[in-house]
Scaffold this active site. Structure first.
Site, short mmCIF file in Angstrom:
data_model
loop_
_atom_site.label_atom_id
_atom_site.label_comp_id
_atom_site.label_asym_id
_atom_site.label_seq_id
_atom_site.Cartn_x
_atom_site.Cartn_y
_atom_site.Cartn_z
N CYS A 59 -19.81 -3.21 11.49
CA CYS A 59 -20.04 -4.38 12.33
C CYS A 59 -18.74 -5.17 12.54
CB CYS A 59 -21.11 -5.27 11.69
SG CYS A 59 -22.01 -6.27 12.89
N ASP A 178 -29.64 -9.56 4.18
CA ASP A 178 -28.30 -10.06 3.85
C ASP A 178 -28.46 -11.18 2.82
OD1 ASP A 178 -25.56 -10.47 3.89
OD2 ASP A 178 -25.44 -10.82 6.04
#
Length: 263
Positions: A59, A178
């Site tokens: 990412c 996360d």
């Protein structure tokens, strides 16, 4: 066909938990492959979320050269951050190169509390294959993506199981877990309690999860084996500096997942 750390097989990648007879009035949206209106993305998405191995998503990609190198190395997916406050922000006007790698790697656009018009436009115009909602979006905020047949990932900050109470209500193609960090968006680089992720995966085995937060080459194999996610999502763990990728680290991630870089 990808090879790597084998994981317990799930019959179908996309059918999410349906309301059970004892769930008072609960209605859980279900994302199915047939819902997709952007068919070319389907094989890439299916491969990325294939539960038999752990995929790799890098990412915060900002440049054409980095994206092409990820393609050459056999990385499964890349994320591009369209949140203007991110250190890895890429302006939509500078993202034309995403069209050049269509069909070669899953292209995921990361958005934070963004109205649906921009992400839907970037998908329809061929920049993206899928959308990642990385803000405070509620399940009802995802309706536009479900209605348009656009696959999306919902990111949720996790501290305890309480944080995941509504995870199955989104109708997402996958849930990204996360570290819990209120007010901090786009990733924290911090590890959270993976046991929470493991419990969630066992309770909702048909909902693909993506694990993020503080994963580096040294703990990637342990993360994959401990949680058994569909994929690992990496940003700072594979960088020289924000938005500049370190391909030695990317290769180390592939090795940790028992994958051989293709270049």
């Amino acid at each position: 066909m990808r090879t790597g750390i084998p994981m317990p097989c799930v019959k179908n990648h996309f059918p999410f938990r349906q309301a059970q007879s004892g769930d008072a009035g609960s209605q859980v949206p279900s994302f199915q492959p047939a819902d997709l209106r952007y068919g070319p993305a389907m094989p890439l998405l299916e491969s990325f979320l294939d539960p038999s191995t752990v995929s790799l998503k890098i990412c915060g990609v900002r440049t054409r050269d980095d994206a092409n190198q990820l393609v050459m190395m056999g990385v499964d997916a890349l994320g591009v951050n369209f949140w203007p406050k991110s250190k890895r922000y890429l302006a939509p006007n500078d993202a034309e190169w995403l069209k050049e790698i269509a069909g070669k790697i899953l292209r995921v656009g990361v958005f934070v509390n963004e109205p649906p018009e921009l992400p839907l436009r970037l998908v329809s115009e061929g920049y993206l294959d899928a959308v990642q909602l990385h803000g405070d979006e509620a399940p009802e905020d995802a309706a536009a993506f479900r209605d348009a047949g656009v696959p999306f990932i919902k990111a949720i900050g996790v501290k305890t199981m309480t944080d995941l109470e509504r995870a199955t209500e989104y109708g997402a193609a996958a849930i990204l877990l996360d570290a819990h960090a209120p007010g901090i968006y786009g990733g924290t680089g911090e590890v959270f309690d993976w046991e929470v992720a493991s419990i969630f995966r066992r309770e909702y085995a048909e909902l693909p999860i993506i694990l993020a937060g503080g994963i580096v080459p040294e703990n990637a194999g342990l993360a994959a084996m401990s949680v058994q996610p569909a994929a690992l999502d990496i940003a700072s763990g594979a960088e020289i500096s924000p938005g500049i990728k370190d391909f030695q680290k990317v290769a180390a991630f592939l090795t940790a997942l028992h994958r051989r870089p293709t270049c």
